[in-house]
Structures are given as C-alpha cells and as structure tokens.
Design a protein around this motif. Structure first.
Motif, PDB file in Angstrom:
ATOM      1  N   ALA A   1      12.866  82.254  41.700  1.00 41.81           N
ATOM      2  CA  ALA A   1      12.071  82.677  42.425  1.00 41.81           C
ATOM      3  C   ALA A   1      11.278  81.670  43.524  1.00 41.81           C
ATOM      4  O   ALA A   1      10.296  81.104  43.309  1.00 41.81           O
ATOM      5  CB  ALA A   1      10.771  83.707  42.140  1.00 41.81           C
TER       6      ALA A   1
ATOM      7  N   ARG B   1       9.316  81.002  37.816  1.00 43.04           N
ATOM      8  CA  ARG B   1      10.057  82.237  37.528  1.00 43.04           C
ATOM      9  C   ARG B   1       9.555  82.763  36.302  1.00 43.04           C
ATOM     10  O   ARG B   1       9.389  81.885  35.134  1.00 43.04           O
ATOM     11  CB  ARG B   1      11.531  81.867  37.774  1.00 43.04           C
TER      12      ARG B   1
ATOM     13  N   VAL C   1       9.456  87.189  45.790  1.00 45.44           N
ATOM     14  CA  VAL C   1       9.965  88.493  45.248  1.00 45.44           C
ATOM     15  C   VAL C   1       9.228  89.703  45.576  1.00 45.44           C
ATOM     16  O   VAL C   1       9.619  90.603  45.783  1.00 45.44           O
ATOM     17  CB  VAL C   1      10.071  88.469  43.653  1.00 45.44           C
ATOM     18  N   THR C   2       7.755  89.481  45.483  1.00 44.99           N
ATOM     19  CA  THR C   2       6.809  90.569  45.861  1.00 44.99           C
ATOM     20  C   THR C   2       6.760  90.933  47.103  1.00 44.99           C
ATOM     21  O   THR C   2       7.103  92.181  47.627  1.00 44.99           O
ATOM     22  CB  THR C   2       5.395  90.109  45.595  1.00 44.99           C
TER      23      THR C   2
ATOM     24  N   PRO D   1      16.695  91.206  35.080  1.00 44.86           N
ATOM     25  CA  PRO D   1      16.959  90.181  36.010  1.00 44.86           C
ATOM     26  C   PRO D   1      18.487  89.668  36.002  1.00 44.86           C
ATOM     27  O   PRO D   1      19.097  89.786  35.083  1.00 44.86           O
ATOM     28  CB  PRO D   1      16.038  88.952  35.833  1.00 44.86           C
TER      29      PRO D   1
ATOM     30  N   GLU E   1       5.851  89.995  39.241  1.00 47.80           N
ATOM     31  CA  GLU E   1       5.926  89.544  40.713  1.00 47.80           C
ATOM     32  C   GLU E   1       6.710  90.851  41.300  1.00 47.80           C
ATOM     33  O   GLU E   1       6.386  91.344  42.497  1.00 47.80           O
ATOM     34  CB  GLU E   1       7.089  88.167  41.015  1.00 47.80           C
ATOM     35  N   LEU E   2       7.346  91.694  40.378  1.00 41.45           N
ATOM     36  CA  LEU E   2       7.935  93.010  40.949  1.00 41.45           C
ATOM     37  C   LEU E   2       6.684  94.069  40.774  1.00 41.45           C
ATOM     38  O   LEU E   2       6.628  94.987  41.759  1.00 41.45           O
ATOM     39  CB  LEU E   2       8.999  93.401  39.973  1.00 41.45           C
TER      40      LEU E   2
ATOM     41  N   VAL F   1      17.273  84.040  48.482  1.00 43.27           N
ATOM     42  CA  VAL F   1      16.233  84.775  47.704  1.00 43.27           C
ATOM     43  C   VAL F   1      16.532  86.075  47.217  1.00 43.27           C
ATOM     44  O   VAL F   1      16.464  86.637  46.072  1.00 43.27           O
ATOM     45  CB  VAL F   1      14.947  84.339  48.004  1.00 43.27           C
TER      46      VAL F   1
ATOM     47  N   THR G   1      18.988  83.485  38.285  1.00 44.19           N
ATOM     48  CA  THR G   1      18.057  83.496  39.561  1.00 44.19           C
ATOM     49  C   THR G   1      16.750  82.519  39.624  1.00 44.19           C
ATOM     50  O   THR G   1      16.352  82.330  38.396  1.00 44.19           O
ATOM     51  CB  THR G   1      17.588  85.110  39.831  1.00 44.19           C
TER      52      THR G   1
ATOM     53  N   HIS H   1      17.849  88.405  43.960  1.00 47.01           N
ATOM     54  CA  HIS H   1      17.001  89.180  43.322  1.00 47.01           C
ATOM     55  C   HIS H   1      17.343  90.838  43.695  1.00 47.01           C
ATOM     56  O   HIS H   1      16.480  91.512  43.293  1.00 47.01           O
ATOM     57  CB  HIS H   1      15.633  89.139  43.348  1.00 47.01           C
TER      58      HIS H   1
ATOM     59  N   ILE I   1      15.319  94.462  43.103  1.00 46.51           N
ATOM     60  CA  ILE I   1      14.606  94.768  43.906  1.00 46.51           C
ATOM     61  C   ILE I   1      15.077  96.062  44.426  1.00 46.51           C
ATOM     62  O   ILE I   1      14.264  97.054  44.651  1.00 46.51           O
ATOM     63  CB  ILE I   1      14.402  93.929  45.024  1.00 46.51           C
TER      64      ILE I   1
END
Length: 357
Positions: free
Chosen positions: A55, A3, A319-320, A49, A125-126, A254, A53, A258, A262
């Motif tokens: 990922a 992460r 996450v993506t 975040p 990742e975002l 997951v 959490t 997140h 998200i």
C-alpha cells in the motif's frame, strides 16, 4: 503506511494485525445473524489480498486540494440551481417515501456496512473506504437514473436535496461513530487522530454553502440559473472525472496491486446498498415509482464528496482512496442496468401502497 497483511485462517473471526500475525479472537460468525455472517464471509472472500502487494501512498500534490474542493463546490452549486423551496416543502406534504429513503441511507446502510466489515474481518484500509461511502449522501446522478427508469423524480430530487444538506452534519458524525465502533478501523483512526470538526467545516464550505447559494441564485435570478445549470454541472463533473482519471493513471501500480480486493468489494457493497434501499421501500409498501426512486437514491452515493473528505483528512490512505474512487463504477453499471430493466416495465401502484408523488 505499512501494509496490513491479512490472511484467512479458520473462518470469519480472525483479527488482522501488523506483520502478518493473526490474533486468536473469534467474532462475527458466532454472534451475527446467519444472513450477516454469510455477507461477512462473502466480503471476507472478496478482501483476500493479492500476494506481494503493498500500500504505497497516493501521489497527490497537496496544492491540488484547493482545486478539488472548488470543483466539488462548483458541482454542488450547479446542482442546486435546479432546486427550489418546493422540493423541501414536498417532503412535508408527502413525507413517507423521502423519510424511508433517508432512513435507509443514513441509518441502515452505515449500520449494515459496519456490521458486514466487522463480520467479514475486512482490513482497516478497505473498511475505512466502505464506511465513508456508506455515510455519504445520495449523488445527483440518482435523479437522472430515476427519471430514465420511470421512477418518481420529485421524490428523488427531494431526497437528494435533503440528504445533501443533512450530510453537512450527519456524514462526519456517522463516519466518526462507525470507524470508532469498528475494531479494525479504530486503531487506524486513533493513530491518524481523526477530528470531526475539520470535516464539518469542509462540508460546510463544499456542500452546504454552494447549495444555499445555488438555491438563492435560482430564486433571485431564475433566467441566469437556467443558463448556468447545465454547463456548470457537466463542466465541473468532467473536470472531476479528469482529476480522478489522472490519479488512477499516476497510481496505476497501486490500483493494479489491489484491484483483486477493491473491485469485488466495491461491487458487493453497491449491490448491498441497492438491496437495502429496495427492501426498505418494499417494507413500507411504497408505490412502484417511489420504490424506484428510493432504491436509486440509496444505491447511488456521492463518492466525489467522499474523495474530497479523504484527500483532506486521509491523503496517505492509498487503498481507501482508490476504493472510494472506484465505487462510482459499479453504481453506474448497476444503475444503468436497473434503468434498462425498469424502462421496459410500466409503473403500476400496487393495492395498499403509499404514493408520495
């Protein structure tokens, strides 16, 4: 994937690093225009975040990729059954509105997204998911929303057809360019050895080939095309929704971990896309009907295509994938909201507007 822990310390310009260390580079707020810096701060706040959490990789069976690719190909084939050569010829006869829409979709939206995630220092990742969505073509659902909102359906259909074919080449090139340009996503894609050629081959099979075959079917066998169009589009779309729903249920933990990042990021990004489309249409002084069509086309992205790209190229980026999948929710909500607003207002072409209908 380990992460990327990311913390806000003293403004926009902090560099996220592994293990929670924050670099000393200041960028974004001092260099960007005020509106871009403000957008960056908003996105940075959205990306804070949730404590604790992680990922974890998405739980996807690699053998299901073939099924997913076939589903998208069938959806595109079903969508192409309603397309005719005149839909492309219409762009040549009345090019202004489609050209403005395609410019906003393939140039303005990816560039704005890249600047915004850079100014907001969004974690890799975002940012990866936001950049991919921005590089995708318009979704077929935009045609329905345009019709419901009393927009120019001919312009919408022409833009969808042109953008879907152009996306075969433009989407992988745009995506590779902007993820390499962004300092947050660059190390990630370098570590994953992003190669544009497999993505190009994938889009040729799941996007270009079904579109060409669908149009050929519609031209050679119009009765058959009319019979197949609705059940194929709806059936494939329902199966895709089921597949995505199963993925969310299977990876509920997951997403729950997140969701605080998200959900607001996807909503803010969708709102920005709609505003970009509307601003481009307004600047070009398009008619009210074309204004609505362009706004919808830029604001409603083909996130199903984005998921297929991720499943085939970045299957471990949980996450993506979740952000890309969730992006369809705000564009449905905002799209229907605009339909409700526009359907109660007559379409009136302002003086001096350019009508491409």
């Amino acid at each position: 994937m380990e992460r990327l822990r990311w913390r806000q310390r003293g403004g926009v310009g902090r560099q996220p690093t592994r293990g929670g260390r924050v670099g000393n580079q200041d960028r974004g707020g001092d260099l960007a225009l005020p509106w871009l810096a403000a957008t960056g701060r908003l996105l940075q706040a959205c990306a804070t975040p949730v404590v604790g959490t992680s990922a974890a990789p998405m739980q996807f069976d690699p053998r299901s990729l073939l099924a997913l690719n076939v589903i998208i190909a069938v959806m595109m084939y079903g969508a192409a059954l309603s397309l005719r050569p005149r839909d492309f010829a219409r762009i040549l006869r009345s090019p202004v509105a489609p050209a403005i829409g395609l410019l906003a979709q393939f140039v303005l939206l990816p560039a704005f997204t890249c600047l915004a995630v850079w100014a907001g220092d969004i974690p890799a990742e975002l940012a990866l998911g936001m950049l991919l969505v921005a590089c995708c073509p318009g979704g077929n659902f935009s045609n329905i929303l345009t019709w419901l909102g009393r927009g120019n359906v001919a312009t919408s259909v022409s833009m969808t057809a042109a953008s879907s074919l152009a996306a075969t080449v433009v989407t992988p090139l745009n995506f590779a360019f902007y993820v390499a340009l962004n300092p947050n996503t660059r190390p990630l894609v370098q570590a994953l050895a992003l190669d544009g050629m497999p993505m190009l081959e994938l889009l040729l099979w799941v996007l270009a080939a079904p579109l060409v075959l669908g149009m050929a079917t519609a031209h050679l066998r119009p009765t058959l095309a009319k019979t197949l169009e609705r059940p194929m589009r709806l059936g494939a779309f329902a199966i895709l929704l089921l597949f995505v729903g199963i993925a969310f249920v299977t990876n509920a933990e997951v997403f729950r971990d997140h969701a605080g990042r998200i959900v607001p990021l996807a909503a803010a990004h969708n709102l920005a896309a709609l505003c970009l489309g509307a601003a481009a249409a307004y600047a070009a002084r398009l008619s009210a009907a074309d204004f609505r069509a362009v706004t919808m086309e830029v604001g409603v992205q083909n996130t199903g295509l984005g998921l297929i790209i991720l499943f085939n190229t970045f299957p471990d980026q949980a996450v993506t994938i979740l952000l890309t999948a969730f992006w369809g929710v705000p564009h449905l909500v905002t799209g229907l909201g605009l339909v409700w607003f526009w359907s109660r207002r007559p379409v009136v072409a302002p003086a001096g507007s350019t009508d491409s209908g």
